[in-house]
Design a protein around this motif. Structure first.
Motif, PDB file in Angstrom:
ATOM      1  N   HIS A 136     -41.970 -81.248 -38.041  1.00 34.07           N
ATOM      2  CA  HIS A 136     -42.972 -80.258 -38.468  1.00 34.07           C
ATOM      3  C   HIS A 136     -42.766 -79.886 -39.932  1.00 34.07           C
ATOM      4  CE1 HIS A 136     -44.241 -79.742 -34.290  1.00 34.07           C
ATOM      5  NE2 HIS A 136     -42.964 -79.649 -33.966  1.00 34.07           N
ATOM      6  N   TYR A 137     -42.631 -80.912 -40.754  1.00 28.23           N
ATOM      7  CA  TYR A 137     -42.344 -80.662 -42.174  1.00 28.23           C
ATOM      8  C   TYR A 137     -43.493 -79.861 -42.806  1.00 28.23           C
ATOM      9  CZ  TYR A 137     -40.789 -81.327 -46.962  1.00 28.23           C
ATOM     10  OH  TYR A 137     -40.346 -81.107 -48.252  1.00 28.23           O
ATOM     11  N   GLY A 138     -43.117 -78.816 -43.523  1.00 24.25           N
ATOM     12  CA  GLY A 138     -44.112 -78.004 -44.210  1.00 24.25           C
ATOM     13  C   GLY A 138     -44.885 -77.064 -43.307  1.00 24.25           C
ATOM     14  N   SER A 139     -44.454 -76.901 -42.056  1.00 24.85           N
ATOM     15  CA  SER A 139     -45.090 -75.928 -41.164  1.00 24.85           C
ATOM     16  C   SER A 139     -44.661 -74.525 -41.567  1.00 24.85           C
ATOM     17  CB  SER A 139     -44.698 -76.204 -39.711  1.00 24.85           C
ATOM     18  OG  SER A 139     -43.298 -75.983 -39.524  1.00 24.85           O
ATOM     19  N   ARG A 140     -45.337 -73.549 -40.995  1.00 22.03           N
ATOM     20  CA  ARG A 140     -44.974 -72.153 -41.273  1.00 22.03           C
ATOM     21  C   ARG A 140     -43.534 -71.867 -40.870  1.00 22.03           C
ATOM     22  NH1 ARG A 140     -47.401 -68.685 -37.057  1.00 22.03           N
ATOM     23  NH2 ARG A 140     -45.468 -69.330 -36.032  1.00 22.03           N
ATOM     24  N   ASP A 141     -43.154 -72.270 -39.663  1.00 26.82           N
ATOM     25  CA  ASP A 141     -41.796 -71.999 -39.196  1.00 26.82           C
ATOM     26  C   ASP A 141     -40.763 -72.713 -40.060  1.00 26.82           C
ATOM     27  OD1 ASP A 141     -42.898 -70.458 -37.244  1.00 26.82           O
ATOM     28  OD2 ASP A 141     -42.483 -71.830 -35.586  1.00 26.82           O
ATOM     29  N   HIS A 142     -41.073 -73.947 -40.479  1.00 24.03           N
ATOM     30  CA  HIS A 142     -40.155 -74.692 -41.326  1.00 24.03           C
ATOM     31  C   HIS A 142     -39.939 -73.967 -42.650  1.00 24.03           C
ATOM     32  CE1 HIS A 142     -39.167 -78.704 -43.567  1.00 24.03           C
ATOM     33  NE2 HIS A 142     -38.069 -78.039 -43.224  1.00 24.03           N
ATOM     34  N   ALA A 143     -41.039 -73.550 -43.288  1.00 20.46           N
ATOM     35  CA  ALA A 143     -40.941 -72.878 -44.579  1.00 20.46           C
ATOM     36  C   ALA A 143     -40.210 -71.543 -44.465  1.00 20.46           C
ATOM     37  CB  ALA A 143     -42.335 -72.663 -45.166  1.00 20.46           C
ATOM     38  N   LEU A 144     -40.510 -70.801 -43.411  1.00 16.79           N
ATOM     39  CA  LEU A 144     -39.892 -69.489 -43.245  1.00 16.79           C
ATOM     40  C   LEU A 144     -38.394 -69.610 -42.985  1.00 16.79           C
ATOM     41  CD1 LEU A 144     -40.295 -66.446 -43.112  1.00 16.79           C
ATOM     42  CD2 LEU A 144     -40.911 -66.694 -40.692  1.00 16.79           C
ATOM     43  N   TRP A 149     -32.865 -69.006 -44.679  1.00 16.09           N
ATOM     44  CA  TRP A 149     -31.503 -69.546 -44.649  1.00 16.09           C
ATOM     45  C   TRP A 149     -30.983 -69.825 -46.053  1.00 16.09           C
ATOM     46  CZ3 TRP A 149     -27.431 -69.501 -41.823  1.00 16.09           C
ATOM     47  CH2 TRP A 149     -26.382 -70.385 -42.072  1.00 16.09           C
ATOM     48  N   ARG A 150     -31.833 -70.335 -46.913  1.00 14.98           N
ATOM     49  CA  ARG A 150     -31.413 -70.671 -48.276  1.00 14.98           C
ATOM     50  C   ARG A 150     -31.175 -69.435 -49.128  1.00 14.98           C
ATOM     51  NH1 ARG A 150     -28.570 -73.510 -51.789  1.00 14.98           N
ATOM     52  NH2 ARG A 150     -29.641 -73.989 -53.743  1.00 14.98           N
ATOM     53  N   THR A 151     -31.922 -68.373 -48.886  1.00 12.71           N
ATOM     54  CA  THR A 151     -31.840 -67.191 -49.764  1.00 12.71           C
ATOM     55  C   THR A 151     -31.240 -65.963 -49.103  1.00 12.71           C
ATOM     56  OG1 THR A 151     -34.021 -66.291 -49.179  1.00 12.71           O
ATOM     57  CG2 THR A 151     -33.946 -68.002 -50.891  1.00 12.71           C
ATOM     58  N   GLY A 152     -31.229 -65.899 -47.762  1.00  9.69           N
ATOM     59  CA  GLY A 152     -30.713 -64.717 -47.081  1.00  9.69           C
ATOM     60  C   GLY A 152     -31.542 -63.478 -47.298  1.00  9.69           C
ATOM     61  N   MET A 153     -32.803 -63.634 -47.696  1.00  9.39           N
ATOM     62  CA  MET A 153     -33.602 -62.448 -47.997  1.00  9.39           C
ATOM     63  C   MET A 153     -34.070 -61.754 -46.728  1.00  9.39           C
ATOM     64  SD  MET A 153     -37.284 -63.864 -49.417  1.00  9.39           S
ATOM     65  CE  MET A 153     -36.550 -64.540 -50.889  1.00  9.39           C
ATOM     66  N   ARG A 154     -34.443 -60.509 -46.881  1.00  8.15           N
ATOM     67  CA  ARG A 154     -34.936 -59.698 -45.775  1.00  8.15           C
ATOM     68  C   ARG A 154     -36.375 -60.075 -45.437  1.00  8.15           C
ATOM     69  NH1 ARG A 154     -32.337 -56.137 -49.288  1.00  8.15           N
ATOM     70  NH2 ARG A 154     -30.496 -55.081 -48.402  1.00  8.15           N
ATOM     71  N   ARG A 155     -36.810 -59.631 -44.266  1.00  5.17           N
ATOM     72  CA  ARG A 155     -38.208 -59.846 -43.873  1.00  5.17           C
ATOM     73  C   ARG A 155     -39.171 -59.222 -44.870  1.00  5.17           C
ATOM     74  NH1 ARG A 155     -38.040 -57.730 -37.787  1.00  5.17           N
ATOM     75  NH2 ARG A 155     -36.203 -56.712 -38.619  1.00  5.17           N
TER      76      ARG A 155
END
Length: 336
Positions: A136-144, A149-155
């Motif tokens: 599912h490359y480039g899907s919403r779940d993939h991007a989110l 995971w890469r940035t550790g940012m909050r919702r």
């Protein structure tokens, strides 16, 4: 809402309680109460609770369900004790109904409840992201998932991002506090920053931006949110919670480790309770896992602090889930 209650916002209610509470407790107890109630305020913000008068038993049950995904049961019990104490005091000043505190129920402690707070382990993050990479490359779940995971940012940071905040030349994303335009960051303008993703991770966001399944949205402020719902809106924090929790159910990207089937599992289906999966991981658990992973990869705490918008004190107290051995291994690298 009772006619006897006097309106009081959650922010003001917590401030009043902490001012009352501080003189009679040790500094460490005060700091713990302040942190635990900040989590309660985060929930109020996500659920649009702007008046403590409106709280009822069902909402408090929702708060417990929301929080139990992020922390171990014994930690949840401690956190609920502070909220319960505040509820009793708010009842005394006519901000909530009498007896409401007794409707805030903590779950019973199972064996092994003394384990550390829940976080997303690197191997699970890798398995999930590899699955979305392949299928599912480039899907919403993939991007989110890739972003969190890469940035550790909050919702709140993830939902605030607009299409125009993507910086292709830098492989980065801008995060800004825009409270007058419908989005805000937990730490206000001090949370404004550029966050580097790198070519591989940035490409996932670009693929999602251009995905024909993504609903293009222009909000009432003329902004184009990156993450959007099928209804044509910017997602709320609770929606992001559901997306992430479901995407990280083990059966989403592999076999169920709990001998369940999707048709019979109480954590799947339209009326499911997502947190009832024993392996459920929330956005906050992803954030804690990402911070711990960065630290284990020899990223300095100062860099992690700035990147994830968290003070060093809070980082060490609430986010660093490394074992003592892992901490030693990081120190050993620096001493080699």
């Amino acid at each position: 809402m009772s006619d006897d209650l006097q309106p009081l916002s959650p922010d003001e209610g917590v401030s009043r309680f902490l001012r009352h509470h501080r003189p009679g407790v040790r500094e460490s107890s005060y700091r713990n109460a302040k942190h635990r109630l900040s989590v309660f305020l985060e929930w109020c913000d996500e659920r649009d609770v702007d008046n403590l008068n409106d709280l009822d038993g069902r909402q408090l049950s929702d708060f417990v369900d929301w929080r139990r995904v992020d922390v171990a049961p014994i930690t949840l019990q401690k956190q609920l004790s502070s909220v319960r104490q505040a509820l009793r005091w708010w009842a005394d000043i006519e901000a909530v109904t009498d007896g409401l505190a007794e409707k805030l129920h903590a779950p019973e402690l199972p064996d092994g409840a003394e384990s550390k707070d829940v976080f997303l382990a690197p191997d699970r993050a890798k398995m999930a992201l590899e699955y979305f990479d392949r299928h599912h490359y480039g899907s919403r779940d993939h991007a989110l998932l890739a972003l969190l995971w890469r940035t550790g940012m909050r919702r709140s940071a993830a939902r605030s991002i607009d299409v125009d905040d993507l910086e292709p030349d830098q492989h980065a994303v801008r995060v800004e506090h825009r409270i007058d335009e419908g989005t805000k960051l937990k730490n206000g303008e001090s949370g404004n920053r550029w966050v580097y993703l790198g070519p591989k991770w940035f490409a996932v966001l670009e693929a999602y931006r251009d995905n024909p399944d993504r609903t293009e949205v222009v909000d009432e402020y003329g902004r184009e949110p990156l993450f959007t719902t099928r209804l044509g809106t910017r997602p709320q924090g609770d929606t992001i919670y559901k997306w992430v929790t479901r995407a990280l159910h083990p059966c989403t990207y592999g076999e169920c480790p709990h001998d369940r089937t999707p048709s019979s599992c109480e954590a799947r289906g339209q009326s499911a309770s997502l947190s009832k999966c024993p392996s459920a991981r929330s956005p906050h658990a992803v954030r804690r896992g990402a911070i711990t992973h960065h630290l284990n990869q020899d990223t300095t705490p100062e860099v992690v602090s700035e990147r994830m918008d968290v003070s060093l004190e809070v980082l060490y107290e609430h986010y660093d889930a490394r074992t003592e051995r892992e901490k030693m291994e990081v120190r050993k690298k620096n001493l080699s």
